[in-house]
Design a protein around this motif. Sequence first.
Motif, PDB file in Angstrom:
ATOM      1  N   ASN A 174     -52.288 -41.845  53.338  1.00  0.00           N
ATOM      2  CA  ASN A 174     -51.567 -42.591  52.311  1.00  0.00           C
ATOM      3  C   ASN A 174     -50.326 -41.834  51.846  1.00  0.00           C
ATOM      4  O   ASN A 174     -49.191 -42.324  51.956  1.00  0.00           O
ATOM      5  CB  ASN A 174     -52.523 -42.849  51.129  1.00  0.00           C
ATOM      6  CG  ASN A 174     -51.917 -43.695  50.024  1.00  0.00           C
ATOM      7  OD1 ASN A 174     -50.705 -43.716  49.823  1.00  0.00           O
ATOM      8  ND2 ASN A 174     -52.765 -44.384  49.278  1.00  0.00           N
ATOM      9  N   ASN A 175     -50.515 -40.635  51.361  1.00  0.00           N
ATOM     10  CA  ASN A 175     -49.416 -39.919  50.713  1.00  0.00           C
ATOM     11  C   ASN A 175     -48.450 -39.275  51.700  1.00  0.00           C
ATOM     12  O   ASN A 175     -47.239 -39.251  51.458  1.00  0.00           O
ATOM     13  CB  ASN A 175     -49.990 -38.880  49.754  1.00  0.00           C
ATOM     14  CG  ASN A 175     -50.706 -39.534  48.593  1.00  0.00           C
ATOM     15  OD1 ASN A 175     -50.115 -40.242  47.791  1.00  0.00           O
ATOM     16  ND2 ASN A 175     -52.019 -39.329  48.516  1.00  0.00           N
ATOM     17  N   SER A 195     -49.466 -44.665  45.678  1.00  0.00           N
ATOM     18  CA  SER A 195     -49.438 -43.309  46.206  1.00  0.00           C
ATOM     19  C   SER A 195     -49.225 -42.360  45.043  1.00  0.00           C
ATOM     20  O   SER A 195     -48.883 -42.769  43.930  1.00  0.00           O
ATOM     21  CB  SER A 195     -48.297 -43.152  47.222  1.00  0.00           C
ATOM     22  OG  SER A 195     -47.040 -43.074  46.546  1.00  0.00           O
TER      23      SER A 195
END
Length: 250
Positions: free
Chosen positions: A22-23, A227
């Motif tokens: 995700n990040n 995020s």
Amino acid sequence: MKAKVCAFANQKGGVGKTTTVNNLGVAIAKAGYKVLCVDLDAQANLTDGLGVDPYGVGQSVFDLLKGQPVERMILDVGDVHLLPASQLLATADLEFSGRIAREQLLRKGLRSVLSSYDYIMLDCPPNLGLLTVNAFVAATHVYFVSEAEYYALSGLGLIWTTFEACKELNATVELAGVIVTQYDKRKVLHRDVVRSIGEQGQFVNKVFETKIRCNVDLASAPSHGMSIFEYDPKANGALDYAQLAREFLR
């Protein structure tokens, strides 16, 4: 130019694979690259963490594995695009057990979009089953994600064995790095584990210099469908993943 297809894996859950996809994916996208995140986990945490209700998606990566065109199921979720998961993935091992070339279903399904992205990020499930094998066969680069705990050492050995076996079907795939998460440099155990990983032959010079520190905001951000960069851009988690992205892109 074809995308780099990057699989993030560990057979143990709770080590930060999904948080990393995700990040790190968002950080790379913010650097100007086109990124597709692929959720291969029936728990659909990546899908949920990127703000998409897993129960509300139409088609998912499960449909891709069944041969449906990937373009039908890709969602624009802001900085990145998402190929969402559904609970049907829990049946994948049984559903596709009799399929010819079942280890290559994901590679075949992604073929038509390889030229549309710079990076395709595969979030593997927390096991070494068919979906993880498909990810290794589809990938150009594999990253092991590990917390700095004692049992991580034996876990990395198991996943390495699976990775090596998959090279029979994907000879060009490479282990590109080990990402350490939930790290506290003040703890002797954490420092010792990281050193031990880096001393194992297959992982020499593979451990990223950037370590993802323990940070409660990284756990809180997905519950808001964000995020870490949207949730709290000044948090240690945001600083660490931004630094990891810079190292990743070198």
